[in-house]
Design a protein around this motif. Structure first.
Motif, PDB file in Angstrom:
ATOM      1  N   TYR A 157      -4.698 -16.253   2.390  1.00 24.08           N
ATOM      2  CA  TYR A 157      -5.075 -15.267   1.889  1.00 24.08           C
ATOM      3  C   TYR A 157      -4.194 -14.113   1.525  1.00 24.08           C
ATOM      4  O   TYR A 157      -3.316 -13.812   2.045  1.00 24.08           O
ATOM      5  N   ASP A 158      -4.450 -13.244   0.234  1.00 25.53           N
ATOM      6  CA  ASP A 158      -3.790 -12.422  -0.317  1.00 25.53           C
ATOM      7  C   ASP A 158      -4.608 -11.126   0.367  1.00 25.53           C
ATOM      8  O   ASP A 158      -5.824 -11.479   0.427  1.00 25.53           O
ATOM      9  N   MET A 159      -4.050 -10.097   0.651  1.00 25.99           N
ATOM     10  CA  MET A 159      -4.699  -8.830   1.234  1.00 25.99           C
ATOM     11  C   MET A 159      -4.635  -7.713   0.310  1.00 25.99           C
ATOM     12  O   MET A 159      -3.519  -7.282  -0.460  1.00 25.99           O
ATOM     13  N   GLY A 160      -5.523  -6.940   0.468  1.00 23.89           N
ATOM     14  CA  GLY A 160      -5.743  -5.538  -0.487  1.00 23.89           C
ATOM     15  C   GLY A 160      -6.260  -4.363   0.476  1.00 23.89           C
ATOM     16  O   GLY A 160      -6.713  -4.498   1.527  1.00 23.89           O
ATOM     17  N   TRP A 161      -5.699  -3.207   0.221  1.00 20.07           N
ATOM     18  CA  TRP A 161      -6.164  -2.054   0.783  1.00 20.07           C
ATOM     19  C   TRP A 161      -7.079  -1.220  -0.464  1.00 20.07           C
ATOM     20  O   TRP A 161      -6.568  -1.154  -1.452  1.00 20.07           O
TER      21      TRP A 161
ATOM     22  N   GLU B 255     -16.012   6.517  -6.271  1.00 14.98           N
ATOM     23  CA  GLU B 255     -16.208   5.105  -5.997  1.00 14.98           C
ATOM     24  C   GLU B 255     -14.910   4.683  -5.239  1.00 14.98           C
ATOM     25  O   GLU B 255     -13.650   5.270  -5.261  1.00 14.98           O
ATOM     26  N   ARG B 256     -15.193   3.521  -4.767  1.00  8.01           N
ATOM     27  CA  ARG B 256     -14.169   2.752  -4.171  1.00  8.01           C
ATOM     28  C   ARG B 256     -12.877   2.714  -5.253  1.00  8.01           C
ATOM     29  O   ARG B 256     -13.315   2.209  -6.396  1.00  8.01           O
ATOM     30  N   GLU B 257     -11.672   2.604  -4.570  1.00  8.79           N
ATOM     31  CA  GLU B 257     -10.590   2.466  -5.547  1.00  8.79           C
ATOM     32  C   GLU B 257      -9.472   1.598  -4.816  1.00  8.79           C
ATOM     33  O   GLU B 257      -9.237   1.617  -3.670  1.00  8.79           O
ATOM     34  N   PHE B 258      -8.748   0.954  -5.687  1.00  9.52           N
ATOM     35  CA  PHE B 258      -7.530   0.050  -5.208  1.00  9.52           C
ATOM     36  C   PHE B 258      -6.560   1.240  -4.820  1.00  9.52           C
ATOM     37  O   PHE B 258      -6.325   1.994  -5.235  1.00  9.52           O
ATOM     38  N   VAL B 259      -5.943   0.742  -3.728  1.00  7.60           N
ATOM     39  CA  VAL B 259      -4.622   1.295  -3.425  1.00  7.60           C
ATOM     40  C   VAL B 259      -3.634   0.440  -3.371  1.00  7.60           C
ATOM     41  O   VAL B 259      -2.449   0.796  -3.899  1.00  7.60           O
ATOM     42  N   THR B 260      -3.565  -0.709  -2.846  1.00 13.97           N
ATOM     43  CA  THR B 260      -2.187  -1.556  -2.684  1.00 13.97           C
ATOM     44  C   THR B 260      -2.881  -3.069  -2.543  1.00 13.97           C
ATOM     45  O   THR B 260      -3.882  -3.325  -1.886  1.00 13.97           O
ATOM     46  N   PHE B 261      -1.896  -4.065  -2.721  1.00 13.87           N
ATOM     47  CA  PHE B 261      -2.139  -5.473  -2.584  1.00 13.87           C
ATOM     48  C   PHE B 261      -0.557  -6.229  -2.302  1.00 13.87           C
ATOM     49  O   PHE B 261       0.145  -5.709  -2.659  1.00 13.87           O
ATOM     50  N   ILE B 262      -0.793  -7.113  -1.489  1.00 17.40           N
ATOM     51  CA  ILE B 262       0.388  -8.092  -1.059  1.00 17.40           C
ATOM     52  C   ILE B 262      -0.249  -9.403  -0.963  1.00 17.40           C
ATOM     53  O   ILE B 262      -1.124  -9.788  -0.589  1.00 17.40           O
TER      54      ILE B 262
ATOM     55  N   THR C 276      -7.712  11.761   1.776  1.00 13.90           N
ATOM     56  CA  THR C 276      -8.771  11.749   2.541  1.00 13.90           C
ATOM     57  C   THR C 276      -9.575  10.721   2.012  1.00 13.90           C
ATOM     58  O   THR C 276     -10.060  10.988   0.766  1.00 13.90           O
ATOM     59  N   ALA C 277     -10.127   9.754   2.864  1.00 14.00           N
ATOM     60  CA  ALA C 277     -11.010   8.564   2.512  1.00 14.00           C
ATOM     61  C   ALA C 277     -11.209   7.746   3.588  1.00 14.00           C
ATOM     62  O   ALA C 277     -10.512   7.859   4.654  1.00 14.00           O
ATOM     63  N   ILE C 278     -12.245   6.854   3.402  1.00 15.62           N
ATOM     64  CA  ILE C 278     -12.355   5.648   4.344  1.00 15.62           C
ATOM     65  C   ILE C 278     -11.608   4.387   3.697  1.00 15.62           C
ATOM     66  O   ILE C 278     -11.724   4.356   2.668  1.00 15.62           O
ATOM     67  N   TYR C 279     -10.581   3.839   4.473  1.00 14.68           N
ATOM     68  CA  TYR C 279      -9.790   2.885   4.007  1.00 14.68           C
ATOM     69  C   TYR C 279     -10.228   1.676   4.606  1.00 14.68           C
ATOM     70  O   TYR C 279     -10.481   1.282   5.959  1.00 14.68           O
ATOM     71  N   TYR C 280     -10.391   0.744   3.561  1.00 18.10           N
ATOM     72  CA  TYR C 280     -10.819  -0.733   3.984  1.00 18.10           C
ATOM     73  C   TYR C 280      -9.724  -1.655   3.640  1.00 18.10           C
ATOM     74  O   TYR C 280      -8.942  -1.896   2.693  1.00 18.10           O
ATOM     75  N   CYS C 281      -9.540  -2.786   4.182  1.00 14.47           N
ATOM     76  CA  CYS C 281      -8.869  -3.759   4.035  1.00 14.47           C
ATOM     77  C   CYS C 281      -9.653  -5.165   3.659  1.00 14.47           C
ATOM     78  O   CYS C 281     -10.887  -4.838   4.026  1.00 14.47           O
ATOM     79  N   ALA C 282      -9.077  -5.902   2.942  1.00 15.99           N
ATOM     80  CA  ALA C 282      -9.820  -7.012   2.173  1.00 15.99           C
ATOM     81  C   ALA C 282      -8.841  -8.255   1.923  1.00 15.99           C
ATOM     82  O   ALA C 282      -7.814  -7.829   1.681  1.00 15.99           O
ATOM     83  N   ALA C 283      -9.461  -9.248   1.880  1.00 15.25           N
ATOM     84  CA  ALA C 283      -8.763 -10.652   1.563  1.00 15.25           C
ATOM     85  C   ALA C 283      -9.540 -11.342   0.710  1.00 15.25           C
ATOM     86  O   ALA C 283     -10.844 -11.452   0.641  1.00 15.25           O
ATOM     87  N   ARG C 284      -8.731 -11.872  -0.029  1.00 16.24           N
ATOM     88  CA  ARG C 284      -8.942 -12.951  -1.152  1.00 16.24           C
ATOM     89  C   ARG C 284      -8.273 -14.216  -0.984  1.00 16.24           C
ATOM     90  O   ARG C 284      -7.082 -14.262  -0.602  1.00 16.24           O
ATOM     91  N   PRO C 285      -8.732 -15.306  -1.147  1.00 11.79           N
ATOM     92  CA  PRO C 285      -8.207 -16.736  -1.196  1.00 11.79           C
ATOM     93  C   PRO C 285      -6.931 -16.568  -2.174  1.00 11.79           C
ATOM     94  O   PRO C 285      -6.858 -16.009  -3.319  1.00 11.79           O
TER      95      PRO C 285
ATOM     96  N   SER D  79     -13.299  -7.738  -7.630  1.00 18.78           N
ATOM     97  CA  SER D  79     -14.251  -8.913  -7.320  1.00 18.78           C
ATOM     98  C   SER D  79     -13.827  -9.958  -6.817  1.00 18.78           C
ATOM     99  O   SER D  79     -14.413 -11.064  -6.476  1.00 18.78           O
ATOM    100  N   ASP D  80     -12.294 -10.123  -6.683  1.00 20.30           N
ATOM    101  CA  ASP D  80     -11.963 -11.586  -6.059  1.00 20.30           C
ATOM    102  C   ASP D  80     -12.166 -11.590  -4.463  1.00 20.30           C
ATOM    103  O   ASP D  80     -11.748 -12.648  -3.964  1.00 20.30           O
ATOM    104  N   TYR D  81     -11.950 -10.333  -3.971  1.00 22.88           N
ATOM    105  CA  TYR D  81     -11.910 -10.245  -2.627  1.00 22.88           C
ATOM    106  C   TYR D  81     -13.544 -10.711  -2.000  1.00 22.88           C
ATOM    107  O   TYR D  81     -14.277 -10.117  -2.138  1.00 22.88           O
ATOM    108  N   GLN D  82     -13.396 -11.626  -0.952  1.00 17.83           N
ATOM    109  CA  GLN D  82     -14.393 -12.331  -0.283  1.00 17.83           C
ATOM    110  C   GLN D  82     -14.623 -11.727   0.850  1.00 17.83           C
ATOM    111  O   GLN D  82     -15.984 -11.649   1.464  1.00 17.83           O
TER     112      GLN D  82
END
Length: 124
Positions: free
Chosen positions: A32-36, A44-51, A91-100, A109-112
């Motif tokens: 999985y690739d990962m994002g924050w 709205e939720r916004e992209f922070v970073t990806f690896i 200041t925000a709620i930070y979420y991590c997310a995973a996509r194949p 929309s890639d993140y499952q």
């Protein structure tokens, strides 16, 4: 299924640092690739970073470039977000997310799989 749990949020002063962790369980983490992402109140939720899975590609939102660093440890099934020189607007709620894992540039929309989020509050 991949379960994600974020740790490390809290209250920090303007200019301070925090390190967030996101621990994964379930399927092979290195698949999985990962994002924050983050969501501030009323926004709205916004992209922070990806690896990507192999750590060969990273992307950052312009607002955090030079201040935030994403990293991952596949053996520990954990992705990290080092946040330095924090500002009030972080200041925000930070979420991590995973996509194949895939070669394409990531879109939300890639993140499952998503974590439950961790609150980061920056005070003056």
């Amino acid at each position: 299924q991949v379960q994600l749990v974020e740790f490390g949020g809290g209250l920090v002063q303007d200019g301070g640092s925090l390190r967030l962790s996101c621990a994964a369980s379930g399927r092979t983490f290195s698949n999985y690739d990962m994002g924050w992402f983050r969501q501030a109140p009323g926004k709205e939720r916004e992209f922070v970073t990806f690896i990507n899975w192999s750590r060969s590609r990273t992307y950052y939102a312009d607002s955090v470039k030079g201040r935030f660093t994403i990293s991952r440890d596949n053996a520990k099934k954990t992705v990290y977000l080092q946040m330095n020189n924090l500002k009030l607007e972080d200041t925000a709620i930070y979420y991590c997310a995973a996509r194949p894992a895939q070669a394409t540039i990531p879109t939300s929309s890639d993140y499952q799989y998503w974590g439950q989020g961790t609150q980061v509050t920056v005070s003056s």
